[in-house]
Design an enzyme around this catalytic site. Structure first.
Site, PDB file in Angstrom:
ATOM      1  N   ILE A   1       0.891  -1.158   0.000  1.00  0.00           N
ATOM      2  CA  ILE A   1       0.000   0.000   0.000  1.00  0.00           C
ATOM      3  C   ILE A   1       0.930   1.209   0.000  1.00  0.00           C
ATOM      4  O   ILE A   1       1.860   1.284   0.803  1.00  0.00           O
ATOM      5  CB  ILE A   1      -0.940  -0.023   1.227  1.00  0.00           C
ATOM      6  CG1 ILE A   1      -1.797   1.244   1.290  1.00  0.00           C
ATOM      7  CG2 ILE A   1      -0.201  -0.211   2.518  1.00  0.00           C
ATOM      8  CD1 ILE A   1      -2.836   1.179   2.420  1.00  0.00           C
ATOM      9  N   SER A   2       0.724   2.132  -0.926  1.00  0.00           N
ATOM     10  CA  SER A   2       1.637   3.271  -1.077  1.00  0.00           C
ATOM     11  C   SER A   2       1.671   4.139   0.165  1.00  0.00           C
ATOM     12  O   SER A   2       0.709   4.202   0.925  1.00  0.00           O
ATOM     13  CB  SER A   2       1.218   4.123  -2.277  1.00  0.00           C
ATOM     14  OG  SER A   2       1.355   3.413  -3.483  1.00  0.00           O
TER      15      SER A   2
END
Length: 245
Positions: A94-95
């Site tokens: 997840i960025s």
């Protein structure tokens, strides 16, 4: 057991549960505030490159309210709001919050807009966009992640997001054209099908470069006559876009 006693015990249980949830919410609220402070700081520090010393107020409001801890694996909840990528399994992440905020800000989604996302992952970016746009269509090539994302979005009430398992390189022609397209994995080049599916006046945000190397986050704008203009925003590091070319 007497009915009055049952009711009393039930009330005590509800109070205890509410207290636990309240404490947890308070902990996450504090972490959320720290996350937002980091986003604001980085926005100022990268303003020369991005041209954005502060992100749109709507984007910041959404970033402060979407429960990021719901989009990471249970063993990563403690670092959900840290300003860094978080692993979600299958070699994906997840960025980091700042990058999510930046890409969302660059997309300039409006309430009536239709958005395509390539690379659903945990569905966090899709959830953020869902609070800003009318509809979000998101594609995930890894089937277990796509299934988890669908279940998570349904559980959290994001009814304006549709998830499809497939190769995002080719976009989602059925719902095109899109006002905005976000690609959350690094491509060696800008996929032509995504350019075609972008509405005139629309924006695409995509990391471009070699896999497992530093890439460039690109802003692609489609002009009214169908031509495109591109601008490099920042060096970034994303997992590679996979699938058939």
């Amino acid at each position: 057991m007497a009915t009055s006693m049952v009711r009393a015990l039930a009330a005590l249980l509800l109070l205890a549960t509410a207290g636990t949830h309240s404490a947890a919410a308070s902990d996450f609220a504090s972490e959320r505030r720290r996350m937002m402070e980091q986003i604001e700081l980085l926005a100022r520090q990268t303003s020369v490159e991005t041209g954005r010393p502060a992100f749109d107020a709507r984007v910041m409001t959404v970033m402060s309210t979407v429960p990021r801890h719901e989009f990471v694996p249970p063993d990563q909840v403690d670092v959900a709001y840290a300003n860094r990528p978080v692993p979600i399994g299958h070699g994906q992440t997840i960025s980091q919050p700042y990058i999510v905020a930046l890409m969302t800000d660059l997309a300039k989604a409006e309430p009536g807009h239709k958005v395509l996302e390539v690379g659903t992952g945990s569905a966090y970016q899709a959830a953020v966009m869902a609070r800003l746009a009318r509809a979000v269509y998101t594609i995930e090539i890894i089937e277990p992640l796509g299934l988890q994302a669908t279940q998570r979005l349904q559980k959290l009430g994001y009814g304006n997001v549709q998830v499809r398992t497939g190769d995002g390189y080719h976009g989602w022609e059925e719902h095109a054209p899109y006002d905005a397209i976000l690609v959350t994995a690094a491509a060696s080049h800008v996929p032509p099908p995504l350019i075609r599916q972008l509405k005139p006046g629309g924006r695409m945000v995509i990391p471009v470069g070699a896999a497992f190397m530093v890439q460039q986050l690109m802003l692609i704008e489609k002009n009214a006559d169908g031509t495109v203009s591109t601008r490099q925003i920042l060096p970034v590091a994303f997992v590679p876009l996979t699938g058939r070319r």
